[in-house]
Design an enzyme around this catalytic site. Structure first.
Site, PDB file in Angstrom:
ATOM      1  N   LEU A 165     -36.336 -14.803  39.309  1.00 33.92           N
ATOM      2  CA  LEU A 165     -35.825 -15.147  37.850  1.00 33.92           C
ATOM      3  C   LEU A 165     -36.365 -16.292  37.307  1.00 33.92           C
ATOM      4  O   LEU A 165     -35.293 -17.137  38.246  1.00 33.92           O
ATOM      5  CB  LEU A 165     -34.900 -14.290  37.617  1.00 33.92           C
ATOM      6  CG  LEU A 165     -34.471 -14.486  36.180  1.00 33.92           C
ATOM      7  CD1 LEU A 165     -35.550 -13.957  35.520  1.00 33.92           C
ATOM      8  CD2 LEU A 165     -33.143 -13.800  35.595  1.00 33.92           C
ATOM      9  N   SER A 166     -37.377 -16.675  36.639  1.00 30.27           N
ATOM     10  CA  SER A 166     -37.465 -17.785  35.891  1.00 30.27           C
ATOM     11  C   SER A 166     -37.680 -18.409  37.050  1.00 30.27           C
ATOM     12  O   SER A 166     -39.016 -18.259  37.697  1.00 30.27           O
ATOM     13  CB  SER A 166     -35.808 -17.846  35.066  1.00 30.27           C
ATOM     14  OG  SER A 166     -36.964 -19.404  33.917  1.00 30.27           O
ATOM     15  N   ALA A 167     -37.036 -20.155  36.654  1.00 27.96           N
ATOM     16  CA  ALA A 167     -37.311 -20.970  37.998  1.00 27.96           C
ATOM     17  C   ALA A 167     -37.583 -19.931  39.422  1.00 27.96           C
ATOM     18  O   ALA A 167     -38.307 -20.451  40.607  1.00 27.96           O
ATOM     19  CB  ALA A 167     -35.692 -22.233  38.084  1.00 27.96           C
ATOM     20  N   ILE A 189     -40.309 -12.208  38.477  1.00 28.88           N
ATOM     21  CA  ILE A 189     -39.879 -12.499  37.102  1.00 28.88           C
ATOM     22  C   ILE A 189     -40.633 -13.149  36.260  1.00 28.88           C
ATOM     23  O   ILE A 189     -39.348 -14.106  36.498  1.00 28.88           O
ATOM     24  CB  ILE A 189     -38.763 -11.148  37.560  1.00 28.88           C
ATOM     25  CG1 ILE A 189     -38.380 -10.518  38.325  1.00 28.88           C
ATOM     26  CG2 ILE A 189     -38.518 -11.059  35.875  1.00 28.88           C
ATOM     27  CD1 ILE A 189     -37.692 -10.034  38.729  1.00 28.88           C
TER      28      ILE A 189
END
Length: 341
Positions: A165-167, A189
Site C-alpha cells: 500500500l502506498s510506499a 495499491i
C-alpha cells in the site's frame, strides 16, 4: 583557505525539514468519518511475531510474520504485505484482517517493517536508488526475509505473493522488477511506477502531479534491471478515484509499465463497469496478466468491506470502506481458498 561547512550544513538541515513537512502534509489522515470499534471493546493483542537474524539485512528493516496455529499444509503459500507511510504491520493487519485470512486459508504471512531511523514517516524508501537496486538495500532485506520464511516453513515457491500500500505499493513494484521469478502474483495499491523518482523531492512531485515517463518508456527501468527475465507474475494495480495524495495518473503509469514489460498492447484490454468502480484487464490465452481496479468513492488507501457489527478491527485512516474488498479479491485471484481444519 576558508571553508563554509556551517552554511552548507544549515542549508541541508533546512531542506531535510522541508521534505519531512511535505511528506507529513501529504500523508495527513484523510478527512472522513473514522471507523471505530465499540467503546466497550479493547484493541486486540498483536498476533505478529518479530524475527531477528534472517540475513545481512542491508536495508535495516524489521521482519514480522504470522503463522496459523492450526496445522499448515505440507508446502504452504506465502503472502508478503508492505505497509504504507505512517502505518505499521500491526495496524494494517488488524484493519484488514489478513491474519484471519491466513488462519482460514492456512498460509504464512510476512510483514516487512520500516524503521523510523531509516525514514521519519515510516515509508519504505522506494524513491532512493540505493534502496531499490537489485541485491542491495531494502529490496534485498525483503528478499532475505522471504528466503528465511521459505526455508523455515517449507513454502511452496510457486505460491509466493506480494502486495503493498502506498510506499509499500511502490516497493512492491521494485521487488517484482528485481526478482520476478520469486512471485506468482503481485498487487500495487495506491503506489507508484518503478523508476519514477530518484530522491524525496522528485518523489513528492511525481506523487502530486503524476510521474513523467522516462526516455524509452515505462518498461525500460524494469527491463534494464532484469534483462534476463522471461516470465513475470500476474499483477494488479489498485487506485481510489478520489485519491488526493497519489495522483491517479500514476496508476495508469504502473499499468503502462507492466504492459510494456510483457509486450502487451494496451488497446487489447477489456473494460468493465462494476458496482464499485471500473475494472480493466489484460489477458493472454485466457490468463490474467495485468489488471487495473479504479475504485469509486475512496481516497488514498486500501479498499475493504466492513461488517457493521465487527469489533475486531480498529481505526486505520488508510484502510477505507468500499463496495469491494481488496483482500478478498486477492485471495480469489491468487487461488487461496478456505481449507478444512
Amino acid at each position: 583557505m576558508k571553508f563554509s561547512f556551517g552554511k552548507s550544513l544549515s542549508k541541508a538541515f533546512k531542506a531535510q525539514k522541508k521534505i519531512s513537512r511535505l511528506v507529513e502534509k501529504a500523508f495527513k489522515a484523510p478527512q472522513r468519518k473514522p471507523i471505530r470499534a465499540r467503546p466497550t471493546s479493547r484493541p486486540p493483542k498483536t498476533v505478529l511475531v518479530e524475527t531477528a537474524g534472517f540475513g545481512s539485512n542491508p536495508g535495516r528493516l524489521i521482519m514480522k510474520s504470522f503463522v496459523p496455529a492450526t496445522r499448515l499444509p505440507k508446502n504452504p503459500a506465502l503472502v508478503v504485505l508492505l505497509h504504507g507511510c505512517r502505518q505499521s504491520p500491526d495496524s494494517l493487519d488488524v484493519a484488514t484482517g489478513f491474519s484471519v485470512l491466513a488462519k482460514e486459508r492456512r498460509f504464512v504471512l510476512l510483514y516487512p517493517e520500516q524503521r523510523r531511523a531509516n525514514n521519519a514517516q515510516g515509508c519504505f524508501n522506494w524513491f532512493r536508488p540505493s534502496a531499490v537496486a537489485r541485491d542491495r538495500g531494502e529490496v534485498l532485506s525483503v528478499k532475505q526475509m522471504i528466503e528465511h520464511a521459505c526455508e523455515r516453513y517449507r513454502i511452496d515457491r510457486s505460491r509466493i505473493f506480494v502486495a503493498g500500500l502506498s510506499a509499500g505499493g511502490a516497493m512492491t513494484g521494485a521487488l517484482v522488477a528485481s526478482y520476478p521469478h520469486l512471485f506468482a502474483g503481485a498487487a500495487i495499491i495506491a503506489g507508484m511506477p518503478f523508476g519514477s523518482a530518484r530522491d524525496a523531492m522528485s518523489a513528492m512531485g511525481a506523487m502530486k502531479l503524476g510521474a513523467t515517463p522516462p526516455p524509452g518508456g515505462w518498461g525500460k527501468p524494469v527491463t534494464e534491471l532484469t534483462p534476463q527475465a522471461t516470465s513475470w507474475p500476474a499483477l494488479t494495480v489498485w487506485q481510489g478515484m478520489d485519491d488526493r495524495i497519489v495522483n491517479r495518473t500514476n496508476a495508469l503509469a504502473c499499468v503502462a509499465q507492466w504492459l510494456e514489460v510483457r509486450g502487451i498492447d494496451e488497446s487489447r484490454g477489456r473494460l468493465e463497469e462494476k458496482p464499485w468502480g471500473r475494472l480493466q484487464s489484460w489477458k493472454v490465452a485466457g490468463e490474467l496478466k495485468v489488471a487495473l481496479y479504479l475504485v469509486r468513492n475512496i481516497g488514498h488507501g486500501l479498499p475493504i468491506k466492513r461488517r457493521t457489527t465487527s469489533t475486531r478491527r480498529i481505526e486505520d485512516p488508510f484502510v477505507i470502506p468500499a463496495e469491494i474488498s481488496a483482500p478478498a479479491e486477492l485471495m480469489r485471484l491468487w487461488g487461496l481458498a478456505k481449507l478444512r481444519a
